[in-house]
Design a protein around this motif. Structure first.
Motif, mmCIF file in Angstrom:
data_model
loop_
_atom_site.group_PDB
_atom_site.id
_atom_site.type_symbol
_atom_site.label_atom_id
_atom_site.label_comp_id
_atom_site.label_asym_id
_atom_site.label_seq_id
_atom_site.Cartn_x
_atom_site.Cartn_y
_atom_site.Cartn_z
ATOM 1 N N ALA A 150 0.829 -1.204 0.000
ATOM 2 C CA ALA A 150 0.000 0.000 0.000
ATOM 3 C C ALA A 150 0.866 1.259 0.000
ATOM 4 O O ALA A 150 0.535 2.248 -0.666
ATOM 5 C CB ALA A 150 -0.936 -0.009 1.213
ATOM 6 N N LEU A 151 1.963 1.227 0.736
ATOM 7 C CA LEU A 151 2.872 2.388 0.740
ATOM 8 C C LEU A 151 3.446 2.607 -0.652
ATOM 9 O O LEU A 151 3.528 3.751 -1.128
ATOM 10 C CB LEU A 151 3.990 2.167 1.756
ATOM 11 C CG LEU A 151 5.088 3.238 1.790
ATOM 12 C CD1 LEU A 151 4.504 4.624 2.021
ATOM 13 C CD2 LEU A 151 6.122 2.903 2.857
ATOM 14 N N ALA A 152 3.833 1.532 -1.322
ATOM 15 C CA ALA A 152 4.363 1.660 -2.683
ATOM 16 C C ALA A 152 3.305 2.255 -3.616
ATOM 17 O O ALA A 152 3.599 3.132 -4.438
ATOM 18 C CB ALA A 152 4.833 0.297 -3.186
ATOM 19 N N ALA A 153 2.065 1.788 -3.484
ATOM 20 C CA ALA A 153 0.984 2.317 -4.326
ATOM 21 C C ALA A 153 0.714 3.787 -4.026
ATOM 22 O O ALA A 153 0.461 4.590 -4.935
ATOM 23 C CB ALA A 153 -0.284 1.491 -4.109
ATOM 24 N N LEU A 154 0.775 4.142 -2.748
ATOM 25 C CA LEU A 154 0.573 5.538 -2.342
ATOM 26 C C LEU A 154 1.649 6.447 -2.932
ATOM 27 O O LEU A 154 1.355 7.529 -3.452
ATOM 28 C CB LEU A 154 0.584 5.614 -0.819
ATOM 29 C CG LEU A 154 0.572 7.004 -0.178
ATOM 30 C CD1 LEU A 154 -0.693 7.762 -0.552
ATOM 31 C CD2 LEU A 154 0.685 6.870 1.344
ATOM 32 N N LEU A 155 2.894 6.005 -2.873
ATOM 33 C CA LEU A 155 3.992 6.804 -3.420
ATOM 34 C C LEU A 155 3.877 6.922 -4.935
ATOM 35 O O LEU A 155 4.140 7.980 -5.511
ATOM 36 C CB LEU A 155 5.332 6.188 -3.025
ATOM 37 C CG LEU A 155 5.665 6.251 -1.526
ATOM 38 C CD1 LEU A 155 6.911 5.442 -1.221
ATOM 39 C CD2 LEU A 155 5.845 7.697 -1.084
ATOM 40 N N ASP A 156 3.473 5.849 -5.574
ATOM 41 C CA ASP A 156 3.257 5.899 -7.019
ATOM 42 C C ASP A 156 2.150 6.898 -7.359
ATOM 43 O O ASP A 156 2.281 7.701 -8.300
ATOM 44 C CB ASP A 156 2.889 4.506 -7.534
ATOM 45 C CG ASP A 156 2.564 4.502 -9.014
ATOM 46 O OD1 ASP A 156 3.493 4.536 -9.829
ATOM 47 O OD2 ASP A 156 1.358 4.488 -9.367
ATOM 48 N N ILE A 565 -13.546 7.127 -3.305
ATOM 49 C CA ILE A 565 -13.518 5.829 -2.630
ATOM 50 C C ILE A 565 -12.805 4.798 -3.493
ATOM 51 O O ILE A 565 -11.989 4.001 -3.002
ATOM 52 C CB ILE A 565 -14.949 5.369 -2.285
ATOM 53 C CG1 ILE A 565 -15.530 6.250 -1.175
ATOM 54 C CG2 ILE A 565 -14.963 3.903 -1.859
ATOM 55 C CD1 ILE A 565 -16.962 5.929 -0.806
ATOM 56 N N SER A 566 -13.092 4.806 -4.788
ATOM 57 C CA SER A 566 -12.440 3.856 -5.685
ATOM 58 C C SER A 566 -10.930 4.075 -5.725
ATOM 59 O O SER A 566 -10.150 3.112 -5.677
ATOM 60 C CB SER A 566 -13.033 3.993 -7.094
ATOM 61 O OG SER A 566 -12.429 3.084 -7.986
ATOM 62 N N ALA A 567 -10.514 5.329 -5.789
ATOM 63 C CA ALA A 567 -9.076 5.618 -5.817
ATOM 64 C C ALA A 567 -8.406 5.217 -4.518
ATOM 65 O O ALA A 567 -7.314 4.640 -4.512
ATOM 66 C CB ALA A 567 -8.851 7.108 -6.086
ATOM 67 N N GLY A 568 -9.060 5.512 -3.398
ATOM 68 C CA GLY A 568 -8.487 5.161 -2.108
ATOM 69 C C GLY A 568 -8.365 3.666 -1.915
ATOM 70 O O GLY A 568 -7.336 3.163 -1.451
ATOM 71 N N LEU A 569 -9.414 2.935 -2.278
ATOM 72 C CA LEU A 569 -9.350 1.474 -2.174
ATOM 73 C C LEU A 569 -8.288 0.924 -3.122
ATOM 74 O O LEU A 569 -7.614 -0.069 -2.803
ATOM 75 C CB LEU A 569 -10.719 0.868 -2.489
ATOM 76 C CG LEU A 569 -11.809 1.090 -1.431
ATOM 77 C CD1 LEU A 569 -13.147 0.528 -1.914
ATOM 78 C CD2 LEU A 569 -11.425 0.450 -0.100
ATOM 79 N N GLY A 570 -8.115 1.575 -4.271
ATOM 80 C CA GLY A 570 -7.078 1.140 -5.197
ATOM 81 C C GLY A 570 -5.696 1.238 -4.576
ATOM 82 O O GLY A 570 -4.860 0.353 -4.748
ATOM 83 N N ILE A 571 -5.436 2.315 -3.835
ATOM 84 C CA ILE A 571 -4.156 2.463 -3.151
ATOM 85 C C ILE A 571 -3.980 1.366 -2.113
ATOM 86 O O ILE A 571 -2.885 0.806 -1.953
ATOM 87 C CB ILE A 571 -4.060 3.859 -2.501
ATOM 88 C CG1 ILE A 571 -3.910 4.933 -3.581
ATOM 89 C CG2 ILE A 571 -2.888 3.927 -1.516
ATOM 90 C CD1 ILE A 571 -3.989 6.352 -3.057
ATOM 91 N N LEU A 572 -5.048 1.032 -1.413
ATOM 92 C CA LEU A 572 -4.972 -0.016 -0.393
ATOM 93 C C LEU A 572 -4.933 -1.417 -0.995
ATOM 94 O O LEU A 572 -4.712 -2.397 -0.277
ATOM 95 C CB LEU A 572 -6.164 0.097 0.553
ATOM 96 C CG LEU A 572 -6.354 1.434 1.277
ATOM 97 C CD1 LEU A 572 -7.463 1.312 2.309
ATOM 98 C CD2 LEU A 572 -5.067 1.911 1.924
ATOM 99 N N GLY A 573 -5.166 -1.508 -2.303
ATOM 100 C CA GLY A 573 -5.159 -2.819 -2.954
ATOM 101 C C GLY A 573 -6.442 -3.586 -2.741
ATOM 102 O O GLY A 573 -6.448 -4.822 -2.766
ATOM 103 N N VAL A 574 -7.554 -2.864 -2.550
ATOM 104 C CA VAL A 574 -8.859 -3.477 -2.281
ATOM 105 C C VAL A 574 -9.786 -3.196 -3.456
ATOM 106 O O VAL A 574 -9.849 -2.064 -3.961
ATOM 107 C CB VAL A 574 -9.463 -2.912 -0.978
ATOM 108 C CG1 VAL A 574 -10.865 -3.461 -0.744
ATOM 109 C CG2 VAL A 574 -8.550 -3.228 0.206
ATOM 110 N N THR A 575 -10.523 -4.205 -3.887
ATOM 111 C CA THR A 575 -11.463 -4.046 -4.993
ATOM 112 C C THR A 575 -12.746 -3.397 -4.494
ATOM 113 O O THR A 575 -13.375 -3.914 -3.561
ATOM 114 C CB THR A 575 -11.801 -5.408 -5.619
ATOM 115 O OG1 THR A 575 -10.592 -6.041 -6.052
ATOM 116 C CG2 THR A 575 -12.741 -5.247 -6.803
ATOM 117 N N PRO A 576 -13.168 -2.263 -5.065
ATOM 118 C CA PRO A 576 -14.406 -1.613 -4.608
ATOM 119 C C PRO A 576 -15.615 -2.519 -4.844
ATOM 120 O O PRO A 576 -15.727 -3.174 -5.886
ATOM 121 C CB PRO A 576 -14.487 -0.348 -5.468
ATOM 122 C CG PRO A 576 -13.100 -0.128 -5.976
ATOM 123 C CD PRO A 576 -12.494 -1.487 -6.115
#
Length: 581
Positions: A150-156, A565-576
């Motif tokens: 999730a940190l890697a996705a957030l930085l990306d 919400i979709s973008a945030g879940l995407g960063i967390l690696g969770v499917t909306p």
């Protein structure tokens, strides 16, 4: 669009005007001037600390600066009021059209809303998991894997150039223990009684490895001395364990860009080269360390060792890199590995370690600082323990691993999305309770369900509006007459949407992906609250029968929430979730 950045730019411009006109001295440093939501929403929409930060270097009273700044800001059409509070804080209220513009921006940018170029393409290496290749991943690794990914996705998402990396600890004595343990399972596959003596790995996960060894070697390794089979079995078993670890990571939808091997550092001169680099800097010497704290003289045998002068770069004591017998300490290959990352051109390094590595942080940071001449920062994030519960009681599973609960056990019980989200509901350095009953319950107290329910509710509202003849495409909704959104509750929800880009940047700077999970819960709560108010106040219902223009405006707001919400879940690696079942 980042409305908070836009208003901060307005504040900075007003301060510059005050400098030009002599109301402030020239050359003031405004780097620490912030614009953020006030602690109490009743005080306004945004607040700035400009007067408090600049008072001392300007030689003026904070309130005097705040009043002059307020007068300038109040002339801007985006600001409806600028009020000085306390000793010099400045509270701002924005025109409603500013919040409506945020909705249009979210619809126009879609999945890219909240992305930024803050990272400016800075190359960041995030090393995480790095579990010893001696068995399946356990529940502690699960949290580290989710956090690192999730940190890697957030930085990306915030504009960094990110590499996800796994360091295979295959150079130490533990892989010899793995080989001996696998050999016993190989003997078992050949019909012999395995001798799983103390110190070997007892888990059933090695049974298939033993069978695979038999398929390859038959009984040819039986009765041969260890010296003849150890290296080959070690290589075979290590590869089998890494395949298992890759499969475990895939269960969590974690995929690494790079796998680096500790063993590959030995015999290549790379460790020697890294130590020589430190030696050339005057940081390697021969010496004797003081006894560790708590040791009595009878317990301590002073020995001449090769030491790294890590105290020169912030460590508490100097650290051995070579033992008195001439072999490398475990720290030496880690120095070489981090030098390799520096040599590959990374601008920042992040290591995600288990909580038991707390004593390792300063020495590793000292090494990276020395090797990079202070150019490359190393941030070490420690992951605290996970405690498993079911209905509030400690929960024990069948332990295929022999000594611990595996990642696979957890994901099979809770699912990947639930596991990932819940692992981010606490800051990484705080212990986390994982209650299998609670993470699956359908209630507001379960943040995973609550956020997914909001996602499903957005989809439900869009579907209902479309069935009523409203064009719910983002392009059409962006053209809606948003002036019809005039209720304070609706504008408050739009204000929450406006906080998303700011939240991303704050979380990225702090390397704290849990902030994303917290934000998602807050915006989901706001959406549910507005929905519930519509049950009693018909004017707040998202679909207004017989009024397609107002419906379109309200659906635009709902869709903007869905974008976030979709973008945030995407960063967390969770499917909306599209619907709740």
């Amino acid at each position: 669009m980042n409305l908070f950045s836009d208003i901060r730019a307005l504040v900075i411009d007003a301060l510059a005007q005050m400098e030009r006109q002599g109301d402030l001295p020239a050359g003031l440093d405004t780097a620490n001037v912030t614009v953020e939501p006030p602690r109490d929403p009743a005080h306004g929409d945004m607040a700035t600390n400009a007067a408090m930060v600049l008072a001392k270097p300007a030689g003026k009273k904070p309130r005097d600066i705040a009043e002059a700044l307020a007068a300038r800001l109040a002339t801007d059409p985006r600001i409806t009021s600028a009020e000085v509070a306390g000793p010099g804080f400045l509270n701002l209220r924005l025109a409603s059209d500013e919040w409506r513009a945020v909705i249009r921006a979210a619809l126009a940018q879609g999945a890219d809303y909240g992305r930024s170029d803050m990272g400016a393409g800075v190359r960041v290496n995030v090393e995480f998991v790095s579990a010893n290749p001696t068995g399946p991943m356990h529940v502690g690794h699960t949290r580290g894997a989710v956090f690192g990914d999730a940190l890697a996705a957030l930085l990306d998402f915030s504009g960094h150039d990110v590499t996800r990396e796994y360091y295979i600890n295959d150079g130490g004595a533990q892989v010899d223990v793995l080989a001996r343990s696998a050999y016993e399972r190989y003997r078992e596959a050949n019909g012999l009684e395995p001798a799983i003596r103390e110190g070997l790995y007892p888990g059933d996960y090695l049974i298939p490895v033993g069978e695979a060894l038999k398929a390859k070697y038959g009984d040819s390794l039986i009765d041969r001395p260890e010296s003849e089979w150890l290296a080959e079995v070690r290589e075979f078993a290590t590869q089998a364990m890494m395949e298992m670890i890759r499969d475990d990571l895939a269960l969590l939808n974690v995929r690494m860009n790079v796998f680096s091997s500790e063993k590959a550092l030995y015999g290549t001169g790379r460790i020697e080269a890294a130590i020589d680099r430190l030696r050339q800097a005057g940081l390697i010497y021969e010496g004797v360390l003081e006894p560790p704290k708590g040791k009595t003289p009878e317990d301590w045998e002073p020995r001449q060792q090769t030491l790294f002068r890590s105290t020169a770069h912030g460590d508490d004591v100097d650290r051995p890199v070579k033992k008195s017998d001439g072999s490398w300490t475990y720290f030496a290959p880690d120095i070489a590995y981090h030098w390799d990352k520096i040599d590959r051109g990374f601008d920042q390094l992040i290591d995600v370690f288990g909580a038991d590595h707390g004593g390792y942080v300063k020495r590793m940071q000292a090494a990276v600082k020395a090797l990079s001449d202070g150019r490359v920062p190393l941030d070490v994030k420690l992951i605290q323990l996970v405690k498993l519960f079911k209905n509030g009681e400690p929960f024990k599973m069948s332990k295929r691993a022999g000594t611990f609960v595996t990642l696979r056990d957890v994901v099979e019980q809770a699912g990947a999305d639930v596991t990932r989200f819940h692992m981010l509901t606490r800051k990484n350095d705080a212990a986390l309770d994982f209650d299998f009953a609670r993470v699956l319950e359908q209630s507001k107290d379960n943040p995973v369900w609550y956020v997914q329910y909001a996602s499903a509710r957005v989809n439900s509202v869009l579907k209902k509006a479309a069935e009523g003849g409203v064009d719910v495409s983002d392009a059409a909704l962006a053209q809606a007459d948003l002036s019809r959104l005039d209720h304070p509750a609706e504008l408050a929800l739009a204000a929450r949407v406006a906080e998303w880009p700011r939240t991303v940047e704050i979380a990225a700077r702090a390397h704290e992906p849990h902030r994303i999970a917290f934000f998602l819960y807050d915006i989901a709560s706001d959406l549910h609250s507005l929905w519930n108010r519509g049950n009693e106040e018909t004017g707040l219902r998202f679909v207004q029968d017989g009024d397609p223009a107002t419906t379109a405006a309200k659906i635009a707001l709902v869709r903007a929430v869905g974008v976030v919400i979709s973008a945030g879940l995407g960063i967390l690696g969770v499917t909306p979730a599209k619907e709740m079942r």
